[in-house]
Motif scaffolding. Sequence first.
Motif, PDB file in Angstrom:
ATOM      1  N   HIS A  43       1.725  -0.792  -4.575  1.00 53.20           N
ATOM      2  CA  HIS A  43       3.053  -1.191  -5.052  1.00 53.20           C
ATOM      3  C   HIS A  43       3.032  -2.606  -5.641  1.00 53.20           C
ATOM      4  O   HIS A  43       3.517  -2.819  -6.757  1.00 53.20           O
ATOM      5  CB  HIS A  43       4.071  -1.097  -3.919  1.00 53.20           C
ATOM      6  CG  HIS A  43       5.388  -1.684  -4.265  1.00 53.20           C
ATOM      7  ND1 HIS A  43       6.147  -1.214  -5.317  1.00 53.20           N
ATOM      8  CD2 HIS A  43       6.085  -2.718  -3.744  1.00 53.20           C
ATOM      9  CE1 HIS A  43       7.256  -1.926  -5.409  1.00 53.20           C
ATOM     10  NE2 HIS A  43       7.237  -2.849  -4.475  1.00 53.20           N
ATOM     11  N   ARG A  44       2.472  -3.545  -4.922  1.00 50.92           N
ATOM     12  CA  ARG A  44       2.471  -4.945  -5.392  1.00 50.92           C
ATOM     13  C   ARG A  44       1.732  -5.113  -6.712  1.00 50.92           C
ATOM     14  O   ARG A  44       2.017  -6.027  -7.469  1.00 50.92           O
ATOM     15  CB  ARG A  44       1.851  -5.867  -4.353  1.00 50.92           C
ATOM     16  CG  ARG A  44       2.748  -6.150  -3.193  1.00 50.92           C
ATOM     17  CD  ARG A  44       2.178  -7.302  -2.404  1.00 50.92           C
ATOM     18  NE  ARG A  44       2.983  -7.601  -1.237  1.00 50.92           N
ATOM     19  CZ  ARG A  44       2.810  -8.691  -0.518  1.00 50.92           C
ATOM     20  NH1 ARG A  44       1.882  -9.572  -0.840  1.00 50.92           N
ATOM     21  NH2 ARG A  44       3.562  -8.905   0.539  1.00 50.92           N
ATOM     22  N   THR A  48       2.941   1.664  -8.443  1.00 51.18           N
ATOM     23  CA  THR A  48       4.118   2.449  -8.047  1.00 51.18           C
ATOM     24  C   THR A  48       5.347   1.551  -8.101  1.00 51.18           C
ATOM     25  O   THR A  48       5.255   0.353  -7.806  1.00 51.18           O
ATOM     26  CB  THR A  48       3.952   3.038  -6.624  1.00 51.18           C
ATOM     27  OG1 THR A  48       3.764   1.982  -5.678  1.00 51.18           O
ATOM     28  CG2 THR A  48       2.774   4.003  -6.564  1.00 51.18           C
ATOM     29  N   PRO A  49       6.499   2.112  -8.471  1.00 49.98           N
ATOM     30  CA  PRO A  49       7.697   1.291  -8.620  1.00 49.98           C
ATOM     31  C   PRO A  49       8.318   0.843  -7.303  1.00 49.98           C
ATOM     32  O   PRO A  49       9.182  -0.031  -7.289  1.00 49.98           O
ATOM     33  CB  PRO A  49       8.661   2.202  -9.385  1.00 49.98           C
ATOM     34  CG  PRO A  49       8.218   3.582  -9.050  1.00 49.98           C
ATOM     35  CD  PRO A  49       6.727   3.495  -8.869  1.00 49.98           C
ATOM     36  N   ARG A  50       7.886   1.450  -6.197  1.00 47.33           N
ATOM     37  CA  ARG A  50       8.391   1.078  -4.878  1.00 47.33           C
ATOM     38  C   ARG A  50       7.268   1.305  -3.872  1.00 47.33           C
ATOM     39  O   ARG A  50       6.283   1.976  -4.170  1.00 47.33           O
ATOM     40  CB  ARG A  50       9.615   1.901  -4.496  1.00 47.33           C
ATOM     41  CG  ARG A  50       9.338   3.380  -4.383  1.00 47.33           C
ATOM     42  CD  ARG A  50      10.570   4.191  -3.970  1.00 47.33           C
ATOM     43  NE  ARG A  50      10.272   5.605  -3.976  1.00 47.33           N
ATOM     44  CZ  ARG A  50       9.584   6.253  -3.026  1.00 47.33           C
ATOM     45  NH1 ARG A  50       9.149   5.591  -1.966  1.00 47.33           N
ATOM     46  NH2 ARG A  50       9.351   7.544  -3.111  1.00 47.33           N
ATOM     47  N   LEU A  51       7.443   0.739  -2.688  1.00 46.79           N
ATOM     48  CA  LEU A  51       6.471   0.941  -1.630  1.00 46.79           C
ATOM     49  C   LEU A  51       6.590   2.377  -1.128  1.00 46.79           C
ATOM     50  O   LEU A  51       7.653   2.795  -0.682  1.00 46.79           O
ATOM     51  CB  LEU A  51       6.711  -0.033  -0.478  1.00 46.79           C
ATOM     52  CG  LEU A  51       5.786   0.103   0.725  1.00 46.79           C
ATOM     53  CD1 LEU A  51       4.325  -0.069   0.322  1.00 46.79           C
ATOM     54  CD2 LEU A  51       6.167  -0.919   1.791  1.00 46.79           C
TER      55      LEU A  51
END
Length: 169
Positions: A43-44, A48-51
């Motif tokens: 994510h970071r 991916t757009p979110r965790l």
Amino acid sequence: MNVPDIVGPGLDVLFCGINPGLLSAAKGQHFARPGNRFWPALHRSGFTPRLMSPAEQDELLRYGLGITNLVARPTARADELTAEELRAGGERLTALARRYRPKVVAVVGVTAYRAAFGRKAAAIGPQEETIASARLWVLPNPSGLNAHYQLPALAEVFGRLRSEIAQAH
């Protein structure tokens, strides 16, 4: 329980872990241990757009990502694997890459990569060789046992891979 391969044709990246830990095997999910930093690093670094949680691993495909392991046998620690298991895993990974043709194969764990492919001097980052037709990257092991890479440094290396893929599009 078996930890399934999350694969499909045309992936941007096929991530390849070393082997399932005992919790991952029990849940049938990649990188399931809460202290593992794979999902936060993903994510970071912008993959991916979110965790995401390990329970959402099937959703990786919608982001052009897949995940597998070099060795299917679960262990408490990766150093319990034999050299033969790792070499056989390298052959299996090559066959998967040949079949699904990801743009990049990213092996998560430099020591396991060295053993699986006989590359004693391999370092973190892009490699000169390829796997089937895929570019090859070696990423740090995101396990909490890997004290050399804390989450910010891990995310930075994952981010370098992400940037290379973005530039290629």
